[in-house]
Design an enzyme around this catalytic site. Sequence first.
Site, short mmCIF file in Angstrom:
data_model
loop_
_atom_site.label_atom_id
_atom_site.label_comp_id
_atom_site.label_asym_id
_atom_site.label_seq_id
_atom_site.Cartn_x
_atom_site.Cartn_y
_atom_site.Cartn_z
N LYS A 22 2.90 -15.58 10.00
CA LYS A 22 3.55 -15.35 8.51
C LYS A 22 4.63 -14.04 8.66
O LYS A 22 5.71 -14.28 8.22
CB LYS A 22 2.54 -15.25 7.29
CG LYS A 22 2.91 -14.62 5.87
CD LYS A 22 2.12 -14.53 4.94
CE LYS A 22 1.55 -13.12 4.96
NZ LYS A 22 2.16 -12.12 4.27
N ASN A 23 4.01 -13.20 9.05
CA ASN A 23 4.77 -11.81 9.06
C ASN A 23 5.81 -11.65 10.03
O ASN A 23 6.68 -10.66 9.92
CB ASN A 23 3.77 -10.59 9.08
CG ASN A 23 2.87 -10.59 7.91
OD1 ASN A 23 3.13 -11.42 6.88
ND2 ASN A 23 1.92 -9.93 7.79
N CYS A 116 1.31 -5.27 -5.85
CA CYS A 116 0.47 -6.54 -6.13
C CYS A 116 -1.01 -5.85 -6.00
O CYS A 116 -1.11 -4.47 -6.20
CB CYS A 116 0.42 -7.36 -4.77
SG CYS A 116 0.51 -6.72 -3.32
N ARG A 121 3.27 -0.47 -3.59
CA ARG A 121 4.10 -1.03 -2.63
C ARG A 121 5.76 -0.70 -3.01
O ARG A 121 6.26 -1.73 -3.40
CB ARG A 121 3.92 -2.59 -2.47
CG ARG A 121 2.49 -2.78 -1.95
CD ARG A 121 2.16 -4.20 -1.53
NE ARG A 121 2.84 -4.43 -0.33
CZ ARG A 121 2.61 -5.72 0.27
NH1 ARG A 121 1.94 -6.65 -0.33
NH2 ARG A 121 2.99 -5.99 1.49
N ASP A 305 -4.47 -5.44 7.43
CA ASP A 305 -4.63 -6.85 7.27
C ASP A 305 -5.93 -7.59 7.85
O ASP A 305 -6.26 -8.64 7.23
CB ASP A 305 -3.39 -7.69 7.59
CG ASP A 305 -2.13 -7.21 6.99
OD1 ASP A 305 -1.09 -7.60 7.68
OD2 ASP A 305 -2.06 -6.51 6.11
N ARG A 397 -1.51 -18.54 0.75
CA ARG A 397 -0.07 -18.02 0.87
C ARG A 397 0.00 -17.51 2.50
O ARG A 397 0.93 -17.34 3.24
CB ARG A 397 -0.18 -16.59 0.29
CG ARG A 397 0.10 -16.55 -1.16
CD ARG A 397 0.38 -15.49 -1.75
NE ARG A 397 1.38 -14.80 -1.08
CZ ARG A 397 1.36 -13.18 -1.07
NH1 ARG A 397 0.73 -12.75 -1.78
NH2 ARG A 397 2.31 -12.73 -0.51
C1 EPZ Z 1 3.85 -5.77 5.75
O1 EPZ Z 1 4.33 -5.23 4.62
C2 EPZ Z 1 3.12 -6.81 6.28
N1 EPZ Z 1 3.81 -7.99 5.38
C3 EPZ Z 1 1.69 -6.61 5.35
O2 EPZ Z 1 0.84 -7.87 5.36
C4 EPZ Z 1 0.93 -5.54 6.24
O3 EPZ Z 1 -0.15 -5.05 5.47
C5 EPZ Z 1 2.02 -4.18 6.12
O4 EPZ Z 1 3.40 -4.73 6.81
C6 EPZ Z 1 1.33 -3.16 7.15
O5 EPZ Z 1 1.19 -3.77 8.24
C7 EPZ Z 1 4.89 -8.73 5.71
O6 EPZ Z 1 5.10 -8.31 7.11
C8 EPZ Z 1 5.42 -9.78 4.91
P1 EPZ Z 1 5.01 -1.45 4.83
P2 EPZ Z 1 5.16 -4.32 4.15
O7 EPZ Z 1 6.24 -1.44 4.51
O8 EPZ Z 1 6.23 -4.25 5.06
C9 EPZ Z 1 4.38 2.17 1.90
C10 EPZ Z 1 -0.40 -9.59 4.61
O9 EPZ Z 1 -1.54 -9.46 4.07
N2 EPZ Z 1 5.96 2.10 1.51
O10 EPZ Z 1 4.51 -0.95 6.43
O11 EPZ Z 1 5.32 -4.05 2.75
C11 EPZ Z 1 3.49 0.97 1.19
O12 EPZ Z 1 3.35 1.30 0.05
C12 EPZ Z 1 0.53 -8.33 4.25
O13 EPZ Z 1 0.12 -10.27 5.65
C13 EPZ Z 1 6.25 2.76 0.86
O14 EPZ Z 1 5.94 4.00 0.28
O15 EPZ Z 1 4.30 -2.97 4.64
C14 EPZ Z 1 2.52 0.99 2.22
O16 EPZ Z 1 1.33 2.01 1.54
C15 EPZ Z 1 -0.17 -7.41 3.05
N3 EPZ Z 1 7.71 2.71 0.60
C16 EPZ Z 1 2.85 1.59 3.43
O17 EPZ Z 1 4.26 2.22 3.30
C17 EPZ Z 1 8.61 1.66 1.28
O18 EPZ Z 1 9.86 1.69 0.81
C18 EPZ Z 1 3.09 0.22 4.37
O19 EPZ Z 1 4.15 -0.45 4.02
C19 EPZ Z 1 7.88 0.84 1.89
C20 EPZ Z 1 6.48 1.04 2.18
#
Ligand code: EPZ
Length: 422
Positions: A22-23, A116, A121, A305, A397
Amino acid sequence: MSSYLISGGRPLNGQLHVHGSKNAALPIIAASLLYQGVTVIRGCPDILDVRYMIKILRSIGCGVVYQDDMLQIDASEICLENISRECIGKMRSSILLLGAALGRCRHMTLDYPGGCTIGARPVDIHLKALEQMGVHIEEVDGAIHCETEGLSGARIVLPYPSVGATENLMMAGAMAEGITWIQNAAKEPEVSDLAGFLSAMGVSIYGAGTDRIGILGKCSLHHTEYRVMSDRIVAGTYLLAVAGTGGEIELLNVAEQHMHCLLHLCEAMGCEVRMTEKGVRLKSARRLFAVEDIHTQPFPGFPTDMQSQLMAVLATARGESVIYEHIFENRFRTAGELQKMGADIQIKNNRAVIRGVRKLKGCHVSARDLRGGAALVIAGLMAEGDTIVENSIFVERGYQDICKDLTQLGAEIRHSRDAREG
Ligand code: EPZ
Protein backbone atom coordinates in the site's frame (compact mmCIF):
# COMPACT_ATOMS: atom_id res chain seq x y z
CA MET A 1 -21.06 -1.75 10.15
CA SER A 2 -18.97 -4.68 8.85
CA SER A 3 -17.04 -6.90 11.23
CA TYR A 4 -14.84 -9.96 11.43
CA LEU A 5 -16.10 -12.98 13.41
CA ILE A 6 -13.18 -15.04 14.66
CA SER A 7 -13.13 -18.36 16.49
CA GLY A 8 -9.71 -18.36 18.17
CA GLY A 9 -7.28 -20.77 19.76
CA ARG A 10 -6.02 -22.53 16.62
CA PRO A 11 -2.37 -22.59 15.49
CA LEU A 12 -1.84 -21.20 11.98
CA ASN A 13 0.17 -23.15 9.42
CA GLY A 14 0.87 -22.87 5.72
CA GLN A 15 2.28 -20.75 2.93
CA LEU A 16 1.18 -17.31 1.75
CA HIS A 17 2.06 -14.96 -1.09
CA VAL A 18 2.23 -11.33 0.10
CA HIS A 19 0.44 -8.74 -2.05
CA GLY A 20 1.85 -5.41 -3.24
CA SER A 21 2.65 -2.64 -0.80
CA LYS A 22 0.00 0.00 0.00
CA ASN A 23 2.67 2.49 1.06
CA ALA A 24 4.67 1.99 -2.13
CA ALA A 25 1.66 1.88 -4.49
CA LEU A 26 0.08 5.14 -3.29
CA PRO A 27 3.05 7.46 -4.02
CA ILE A 28 3.76 5.59 -7.28
CA ILE A 29 0.15 6.11 -8.42
CA ALA A 30 0.51 9.82 -7.57
CA ALA A 31 3.80 9.94 -9.52
CA SER A 32 2.05 8.62 -12.64
CA LEU A 33 0.70 12.21 -13.03
CA LEU A 34 4.23 13.33 -13.94
CA TYR A 35 4.02 11.70 -17.37
CA GLN A 36 1.56 13.00 -19.97
CA GLY A 37 0.74 9.58 -21.29
CA VAL A 38 0.06 6.01 -20.20
CA THR A 39 1.77 4.33 -17.22
CA VAL A 40 1.31 0.70 -16.14
CA ILE A 41 1.72 -0.29 -12.48
CA ARG A 42 1.72 -4.01 -11.68
CA GLY A 43 1.35 -5.70 -8.29
CA CYS A 44 -1.06 -2.97 -7.18
CA PRO A 45 -3.03 -4.24 -4.12
CA ASP A 46 -6.85 -4.19 -4.36
CA ILE A 47 -7.42 -2.22 -1.14
CA LEU A 48 -9.66 0.72 -0.24
CA ASP A 49 -6.86 3.31 -0.28
CA VAL A 50 -5.92 2.35 -3.84
CA ARG A 51 -9.62 2.54 -4.81
CA TYR A 52 -9.80 6.06 -3.29
CA MET A 53 -6.68 7.11 -5.21
CA ILE A 54 -8.17 5.75 -8.46
CA LYS A 55 -11.35 7.80 -7.84
CA ILE A 56 -9.25 10.93 -7.32
CA LEU A 57 -7.30 10.36 -10.53
CA ARG A 58 -10.50 9.75 -12.50
CA SER A 59 -12.02 12.93 -10.99
CA ILE A 60 -9.17 15.00 -12.49
CA GLY A 61 -9.54 13.46 -15.92
CA CYS A 62 -7.18 10.46 -15.90
CA GLY A 63 -8.25 7.33 -17.72
CA VAL A 64 -7.77 4.42 -15.28
CA VAL A 65 -8.18 0.70 -15.97
CA TYR A 66 -7.69 -1.65 -13.01
CA GLN A 67 -7.58 -5.35 -13.81
CA ASP A 68 -6.35 -8.06 -11.40
CA ASP A 69 -3.34 -6.32 -9.89
CA MET A 70 -2.51 -4.20 -12.94
CA LEU A 71 -3.29 -0.49 -12.99
CA GLN A 72 -3.14 1.38 -16.31
CA ILE A 73 -3.24 5.18 -15.90
CA ASP A 74 -3.56 7.64 -18.79
CA ALA A 75 -2.59 11.09 -17.43
CA SER A 76 -2.40 12.81 -20.85
CA GLU A 77 -4.97 15.46 -19.89
CA ILE A 78 -5.67 16.47 -16.28
CA CYS A 79 -7.77 19.24 -14.76
CA LEU A 80 -7.52 19.74 -11.01
CA GLU A 81 -10.68 21.87 -10.67
CA ASN A 82 -12.97 18.88 -10.18
CA ILE A 83 -10.76 16.91 -7.79
CA SER A 84 -12.85 14.54 -5.66
CA ARG A 85 -12.96 16.28 -2.26
CA GLU A 86 -14.84 13.29 -0.81
CA CYS A 87 -11.89 10.95 -1.43
CA ILE A 88 -9.33 13.60 -0.44
CA GLY A 89 -11.01 13.78 2.94
CA LYS A 90 -11.01 10.02 3.32
CA MET A 91 -7.34 9.51 2.75
CA ARG A 92 -4.39 11.43 4.14
CA SER A 93 -2.11 10.14 1.46
CA SER A 94 -3.90 12.48 -0.99
CA ILE A 95 -1.29 15.05 0.09
CA LEU A 96 1.12 12.98 -2.05
CA LEU A 97 -0.61 14.38 -5.17
CA LEU A 98 0.70 17.87 -4.43
CA GLY A 99 4.27 17.49 -5.68
CA ALA A 100 3.32 15.83 -8.97
CA ALA A 101 0.25 17.99 -9.65
CA LEU A 102 2.12 21.28 -9.10
CA GLY A 103 4.70 20.14 -11.60
CA ARG A 104 1.96 19.71 -14.19
CA CYS A 105 -0.66 22.35 -13.39
CA ARG A 106 1.19 25.01 -11.35
CA HIS A 107 -1.75 25.46 -9.03
CA MET A 108 -3.75 23.18 -6.78
CA THR A 109 -6.25 23.49 -3.94
CA LEU A 110 -6.34 20.56 -1.59
CA ASP A 111 -8.52 20.12 1.48
CA TYR A 112 -6.35 20.00 4.55
CA PRO A 113 -5.89 16.26 5.04
CA GLY A 114 -7.13 16.09 8.63
CA GLY A 115 -5.51 13.97 11.26
CA CYS A 116 -6.69 10.51 12.09
CA THR A 117 -6.91 8.44 15.26
CA ILE A 118 -3.17 7.78 15.39
CA GLY A 119 -2.24 11.45 15.54
CA ALA A 120 -2.65 15.03 14.28
CA ARG A 121 -0.45 14.23 11.28
CA PRO A 122 0.28 17.81 10.16
CA VAL A 123 1.74 18.52 6.72
CA ASP A 124 3.91 21.51 7.69
CA ILE A 125 7.13 19.78 6.58
CA HIS A 126 5.65 19.17 3.10
CA LEU A 127 4.45 22.78 2.76
CA LYS A 128 7.58 24.54 4.07
CA ALA A 129 9.77 22.53 1.70
CA LEU A 130 7.51 23.20 -1.32
CA GLU A 131 7.69 26.93 -0.51
CA GLN A 132 11.48 26.61 -0.84
CA MET A 133 10.84 25.25 -4.36
CA GLY A 134 8.88 28.34 -5.38
CA VAL A 135 5.36 27.40 -4.32
CA HIS A 136 3.17 30.12 -2.79
CA ILE A 137 0.90 28.51 -0.20
CA GLU A 138 -2.14 29.90 1.60
CA GLU A 139 -4.18 27.92 4.09
CA VAL A 140 -7.75 29.24 4.05
CA ASP A 141 -10.82 27.61 5.72
CA GLY A 142 -9.21 24.19 6.00
CA ALA A 143 -8.00 24.19 2.41
CA ILE A 144 -4.45 24.52 1.11
CA HIS A 145 -4.16 26.82 -1.94
CA CYS A 146 -0.88 26.36 -3.85
CA GLU A 147 0.39 28.46 -6.78
CA THR A 148 3.73 28.47 -8.56
CA GLU A 149 5.29 30.19 -11.55
CA GLY A 150 7.29 27.00 -11.97
CA LEU A 151 9.06 24.71 -9.50
CA SER A 152 12.75 25.40 -8.92
CA GLY A 153 15.29 23.01 -7.48
CA ALA A 154 16.38 23.71 -3.89
CA ARG A 155 18.59 22.37 -1.13
CA ILE A 156 16.06 21.16 1.48
CA VAL A 157 16.91 19.96 4.97
CA LEU A 158 13.94 18.11 6.49
CA PRO A 159 13.49 18.73 10.24
CA TYR A 160 12.29 15.12 10.50
CA PRO A 161 12.72 12.24 7.99
CA SER A 162 9.05 12.37 6.96
CA VAL A 163 8.19 9.56 4.51
CA GLY A 164 5.41 11.48 2.76
CA ALA A 165 7.34 14.75 2.59
CA THR A 166 10.37 12.95 1.11
CA GLU A 167 8.14 11.34 -1.53
CA ASN A 168 6.33 14.60 -2.33
CA LEU A 169 9.63 16.40 -2.82
CA MET A 170 11.03 13.64 -5.04
CA MET A 171 8.04 14.11 -7.34
CA ALA A 172 8.24 17.91 -7.24
CA GLY A 173 11.99 17.70 -7.88
CA ALA A 174 11.35 15.65 -11.03
CA MET A 175 9.43 18.64 -12.47
CA ALA A 176 11.64 21.43 -11.10
CA GLU A 177 14.23 23.54 -12.93
CA GLY A 178 17.71 22.39 -11.79
CA ILE A 179 18.69 20.01 -8.99
CA THR A 180 16.80 19.37 -5.75
CA TRP A 181 18.66 17.95 -2.74
CA ILE A 182 16.69 16.44 0.13
CA GLN A 183 18.75 16.08 3.31
CA ASN A 184 17.55 14.07 6.31
CA ALA A 185 15.38 12.20 3.80
CA ALA A 186 13.32 9.16 4.87
CA LYS A 187 15.07 5.83 4.09
CA GLU A 188 11.99 3.57 4.06
CA PRO A 189 11.92 0.86 1.34
CA GLU A 190 8.77 2.47 -0.08
CA VAL A 191 10.79 5.65 -0.74
CA SER A 192 13.33 3.54 -2.64
CA ASP A 193 10.51 1.87 -4.58
CA LEU A 194 9.19 5.28 -5.64
CA ALA A 195 12.73 6.20 -6.73
CA GLY A 196 12.86 2.98 -8.77
CA PHE A 197 9.63 3.95 -10.50
CA LEU A 198 10.77 7.55 -11.18
CA SER A 199 14.08 6.32 -12.56
CA ALA A 200 12.24 3.81 -14.81
CA MET A 201 10.17 6.78 -16.06
CA GLY A 202 13.35 8.66 -17.00
CA VAL A 203 13.99 10.80 -13.90
CA SER A 204 17.65 11.17 -12.82
CA ILE A 205 17.51 10.45 -9.10
CA TYR A 206 20.34 9.52 -6.69
CA GLY A 207 20.69 8.37 -3.12
CA ALA A 208 17.24 6.89 -2.41
CA GLY A 209 17.49 4.66 0.66
CA THR A 210 20.02 7.03 2.21
CA ASP A 211 19.33 10.27 4.10
CA ARG A 212 20.44 12.39 1.11
CA ILE A 213 18.56 12.26 -2.19
CA GLY A 214 19.33 14.30 -5.32
CA ILE A 215 16.90 14.75 -8.23
CA LEU A 216 17.75 16.39 -11.58
CA GLY A 217 14.53 18.03 -12.80
CA LYS A 218 12.95 18.37 -16.26
CA CYS A 219 14.25 15.07 -17.62
CA SER A 220 12.25 13.77 -20.57
CA LEU A 221 9.86 11.13 -19.29
CA HIS A 222 8.50 8.10 -21.10
CA HIS A 223 5.98 5.27 -20.88
CA THR A 224 6.73 3.02 -17.90
CA GLU A 225 5.65 -0.41 -16.74
CA TYR A 226 6.65 -1.03 -13.11
CA ARG A 227 6.00 -3.67 -10.45
CA VAL A 228 5.38 -2.45 -6.87
CA MET A 229 7.37 -4.05 -4.01
CA SER A 230 5.61 -6.49 -1.67
CA ASP A 231 3.99 -5.17 1.48
CA ARG A 232 6.43 -5.57 4.37
CA ILE A 233 3.78 -4.54 6.95
CA VAL A 234 1.24 -7.10 5.70
CA ALA A 235 4.08 -9.68 5.75
CA GLY A 236 4.99 -8.70 9.30
CA THR A 237 1.35 -8.86 10.37
CA TYR A 238 1.04 -12.47 9.19
CA LEU A 239 4.36 -13.46 10.76
CA LEU A 240 3.15 -12.09 14.10
CA ALA A 241 -0.23 -13.80 13.69
CA VAL A 242 1.61 -17.15 13.45
CA ALA A 243 4.00 -16.23 16.26
CA GLY A 244 1.05 -15.39 18.51
CA THR A 245 -1.07 -18.44 17.72
CA GLY A 246 1.73 -21.04 17.45
CA GLY A 247 2.37 -22.84 14.17
CA GLU A 248 4.58 -22.36 11.15
CA ILE A 249 4.40 -20.21 8.02
CA GLU A 250 6.37 -19.66 4.84
CA LEU A 251 5.83 -16.19 3.35
CA LEU A 252 6.60 -15.85 -0.37
CA ASN A 253 7.55 -12.66 -2.19
CA VAL A 254 9.15 -11.06 0.91
CA ALA A 255 12.41 -9.07 0.91
CA GLU A 256 14.51 -9.94 3.96
CA GLN A 257 16.29 -6.58 3.87
CA HIS A 258 12.93 -4.89 4.52
CA MET A 259 12.20 -6.99 7.60
CA HIS A 260 15.46 -7.31 9.58
CA CYS A 261 14.26 -5.55 12.71
CA LEU A 262 11.01 -7.52 12.98
CA LEU A 263 12.69 -10.86 12.21
CA HIS A 264 15.25 -10.28 15.01
CA LEU A 265 12.38 -9.42 17.37
CA CYS A 266 10.57 -12.66 16.47
CA GLU A 267 13.77 -14.59 17.27
CA ALA A 268 14.10 -12.72 20.58
CA MET A 269 10.53 -13.84 21.40
CA GLY A 270 11.62 -17.47 20.82
CA CYS A 271 10.57 -18.10 17.22
CA GLU A 272 12.75 -19.91 14.69
CA VAL A 273 13.25 -17.70 11.65
CA ARG A 274 15.08 -18.56 8.45
CA MET A 275 15.24 -17.29 4.92
CA THR A 276 14.31 -19.74 2.15
CA GLU A 277 14.89 -19.35 -1.56
CA LYS A 278 11.22 -18.36 -1.86
CA GLY A 279 10.96 -15.96 1.10
CA VAL A 280 10.94 -16.32 4.89
CA ARG A 281 9.90 -19.21 7.16
CA LEU A 282 8.85 -18.72 10.81
CA LYS A 283 8.15 -21.41 13.40
CA SER A 284 6.57 -20.19 16.61
CA ALA A 285 7.49 -21.27 20.14
CA ARG A 286 5.07 -22.91 22.58
CA ARG A 287 4.96 -19.70 24.62
CA LEU A 288 6.77 -16.56 23.51
CA PHE A 289 9.23 -14.63 25.65
CA ALA A 290 8.58 -10.99 26.56
CA VAL A 291 10.84 -8.39 24.95
CA GLU A 292 11.97 -5.25 26.78
CA ASP A 293 12.53 -1.76 25.44
CA ILE A 294 11.14 -1.82 21.92
CA HIS A 295 11.30 1.63 20.32
CA THR A 296 9.42 2.52 17.12
CA GLN A 297 11.84 4.31 14.81
CA PRO A 298 12.16 5.40 11.17
CA PHE A 299 13.58 2.67 8.91
CA PRO A 300 15.66 0.59 9.51
CA GLY A 301 14.35 0.71 13.10
CA PHE A 302 11.23 -1.10 14.35
CA PRO A 303 8.29 0.21 12.24
CA THR A 304 5.47 2.08 13.98
CA ASP A 305 3.09 0.28 11.60
CA MET A 306 3.90 -2.99 13.40
CA GLN A 307 3.56 -1.64 16.95
CA SER A 308 -0.11 -2.51 17.57
CA GLN A 309 0.28 -6.02 16.15
CA LEU A 310 3.34 -6.65 18.36
CA MET A 311 1.45 -5.42 21.42
CA ALA A 312 -1.28 -7.99 20.75
CA VAL A 313 1.26 -10.83 20.48
CA LEU A 314 3.16 -9.79 23.64
CA ALA A 315 -0.12 -9.82 25.60
CA THR A 316 0.37 -13.55 26.26
CA ALA A 317 4.18 -13.70 26.23
CA ARG A 318 6.04 -14.91 29.34
CA GLY A 319 7.13 -11.84 31.36
CA GLU A 320 6.94 -8.05 31.01
CA SER A 321 7.48 -6.21 27.71
CA VAL A 322 7.87 -2.46 27.19
CA ILE A 323 7.07 -0.64 23.93
CA TYR A 324 7.89 3.05 23.29
CA GLU A 325 5.98 4.77 20.45
CA HIS A 326 8.07 7.66 19.11
CA ILE A 327 6.40 8.36 15.76
CA PHE A 328 2.66 8.96 16.32
CA GLU A 329 1.38 10.54 19.51
CA ASN A 330 -1.85 8.54 19.68
CA ARG A 331 -1.02 5.05 18.51
CA PHE A 332 -1.77 3.10 21.70
CA ARG A 333 -5.56 3.20 21.33
CA THR A 334 -5.82 -0.51 20.64
CA ALA A 335 -4.56 -1.23 24.17
CA GLY A 336 -8.02 -0.47 25.58
CA GLU A 337 -9.62 -3.05 23.30
CA LEU A 338 -6.96 -5.63 24.16
CA GLN A 339 -7.62 -5.00 27.88
CA LYS A 340 -11.27 -5.99 27.26
CA MET A 341 -9.87 -9.37 26.10
CA GLY A 342 -7.93 -9.76 29.36
CA ALA A 343 -4.59 -8.20 28.37
CA ASP A 344 -2.61 -6.54 31.18
CA ILE A 345 -1.33 -3.32 29.56
CA GLN A 346 -0.42 -0.08 31.34
CA ILE A 347 0.04 3.06 29.23
CA LYS A 348 1.96 6.14 30.42
CA ASN A 349 2.63 8.83 27.81
CA ASN A 350 4.45 7.09 24.94
CA ARG A 351 5.33 3.99 26.99
CA ALA A 352 3.29 0.78 27.14
CA VAL A 353 4.07 -1.95 29.70
CA ILE A 354 2.61 -5.32 28.73
CA ARG A 355 2.56 -8.08 31.37
CA GLY A 356 1.92 -11.42 29.67
CA VAL A 357 -1.22 -13.33 30.72
CA ARG A 358 -1.82 -17.02 30.05
CA LYS A 359 -4.70 -16.53 27.64
CA LEU A 360 -6.83 -13.82 26.07
CA LYS A 361 -10.61 -14.21 26.08
CA GLY A 362 -12.67 -13.68 22.93
CA CYS A 363 -15.10 -10.71 23.07
CA HIS A 364 -16.64 -7.83 21.11
CA VAL A 365 -14.01 -5.20 20.22
CA SER A 366 -13.82 -2.24 17.83
CA ALA A 367 -11.07 -1.31 15.39
CA ARG A 368 -10.16 2.39 15.43
CA ASP A 369 -7.44 2.44 12.81
CA LEU A 370 -5.86 0.24 10.16
CA ARG A 371 -3.03 -1.42 12.07
CA GLY A 372 -4.96 -1.46 15.35
CA GLY A 373 -7.68 -3.39 13.54
CA ALA A 374 -5.13 -5.91 12.28
CA ALA A 375 -3.83 -6.24 15.85
CA LEU A 376 -7.35 -7.06 17.11
CA VAL A 377 -7.69 -9.74 14.42
CA ILE A 378 -4.43 -11.29 15.69
CA ALA A 379 -5.71 -11.10 19.28
CA GLY A 380 -8.95 -12.79 18.21
CA LEU A 381 -6.98 -15.60 16.57
CA MET A 382 -4.96 -16.05 19.78
CA ALA A 383 -7.94 -15.85 22.17
CA GLU A 384 -10.09 -18.62 23.58
CA GLY A 385 -13.64 -18.43 22.23
CA ASP A 386 -15.19 -16.08 19.68
CA THR A 387 -14.20 -12.49 18.95
CA ILE A 388 -16.06 -9.90 16.88
CA VAL A 389 -13.86 -7.13 15.49
CA GLU A 390 -16.10 -4.23 14.46
CA ASN A 391 -15.24 -1.61 11.82
CA SER A 392 -13.43 -4.03 9.53
CA ILE A 393 -13.43 -1.21 6.95
CA PHE A 394 -10.29 0.14 8.62
CA VAL A 395 -8.47 -3.15 7.94
CA GLU A 396 -9.71 -3.27 4.35
CA ARG A 397 -7.83 -0.02 3.74
CA GLY A 398 -4.53 -1.89 3.82
CA TYR A 399 -5.13 -5.66 3.61
CA GLN A 400 -6.38 -7.05 0.30
CA ASP A 401 -8.34 -9.98 1.80
CA ILE A 402 -7.21 -10.76 5.36
CA CYS A 403 -10.02 -13.33 5.77
CA LYS A 404 -8.95 -15.32 2.71
CA ASP A 405 -5.27 -15.19 3.69
CA LEU A 406 -5.84 -16.27 7.30
CA THR A 407 -8.35 -18.96 6.32
CA GLN A 408 -5.65 -20.35 4.03
CA LEU A 409 -3.52 -20.73 7.19
CA GLY A 410 -6.25 -22.62 9.03
CA ALA A 411 -7.90 -19.73 10.87
CA GLU A 412 -11.65 -19.66 11.48
CA ILE A 413 -12.53 -16.11 10.44
CA ARG A 414 -15.50 -14.72 8.53
CA HIS A 415 -16.48 -11.28 7.30
CA SER A 416 -19.57 -9.49 8.68
CA ARG A 417 -21.74 -10.35 5.69
CA ASP A 418 -21.25 -14.09 6.36
CA ALA A 419 -21.46 -13.56 10.14
CA ARG A 420 -24.88 -11.90 9.80
CA GLU A 421 -26.03 -14.89 7.71
CA GLY A 422 -25.07 -17.05 10.74
C1 EPZ B 1 3.78 7.10 6.10
O1 EPZ B 1 2.91 8.09 6.63
C2 EPZ B 1 2.94 5.84 6.03
N1 EPZ B 1 1.81 6.05 5.14
C3 EPZ B 1 2.44 5.47 7.44
O2 EPZ B 1 1.73 4.23 7.32
C4 EPZ B 1 3.66 5.26 8.33
O3 EPZ B 1 3.22 4.98 9.65
C5 EPZ B 1 4.52 6.53 8.35
O4 EPZ B 1 4.90 6.86 6.99
C6 EPZ B 1 5.79 6.36 9.16
O5 EPZ B 1 6.54 5.31 8.66
C7 EPZ B 1 2.00 6.00 3.80
O6 EPZ B 1 3.10 5.80 3.32
C8 EPZ B 1 0.79 6.18 2.94
P1 EPZ B 1 5.53 10.70 8.18
P2 EPZ B 1 3.38 9.65 6.62
O7 EPZ B 1 5.36 11.91 7.36
O8 EPZ B 1 4.14 9.93 5.40
C9 EPZ B 1 5.10 13.98 11.59
C10 EPZ B 1 -0.06 2.74 7.64
O9 EPZ B 1 -0.56 2.21 8.65
N2 EPZ B 1 4.98 14.93 10.49
O10 EPZ B 1 6.83 9.96 8.12
O11 EPZ B 1 2.18 10.48 6.93
C11 EPZ B 1 3.86 13.08 11.70
O12 EPZ B 1 2.85 13.72 12.45
C12 EPZ B 1 0.32 4.21 7.67
O13 EPZ B 1 0.15 2.14 6.55
C13 EPZ B 1 4.91 16.29 10.77
O14 EPZ B 1 4.96 16.71 11.92
O15 EPZ B 1 4.36 9.67 7.89
C14 EPZ B 1 4.41 11.87 12.40
O16 EPZ B 1 4.47 12.13 13.79
C15 EPZ B 1 0.05 4.86 9.02
N3 EPZ B 1 4.78 17.17 9.74
C16 EPZ B 1 5.83 11.74 11.85
O17 EPZ B 1 6.16 13.05 11.33
C17 EPZ B 1 4.71 16.75 8.42
O18 EPZ B 1 4.60 17.61 7.52
C18 EPZ B 1 5.98 10.71 10.76
O19 EPZ B 1 5.18 11.10 9.68
C19 EPZ B 1 4.77 15.36 8.16
C20 EPZ B 1 4.91 14.47 9.20
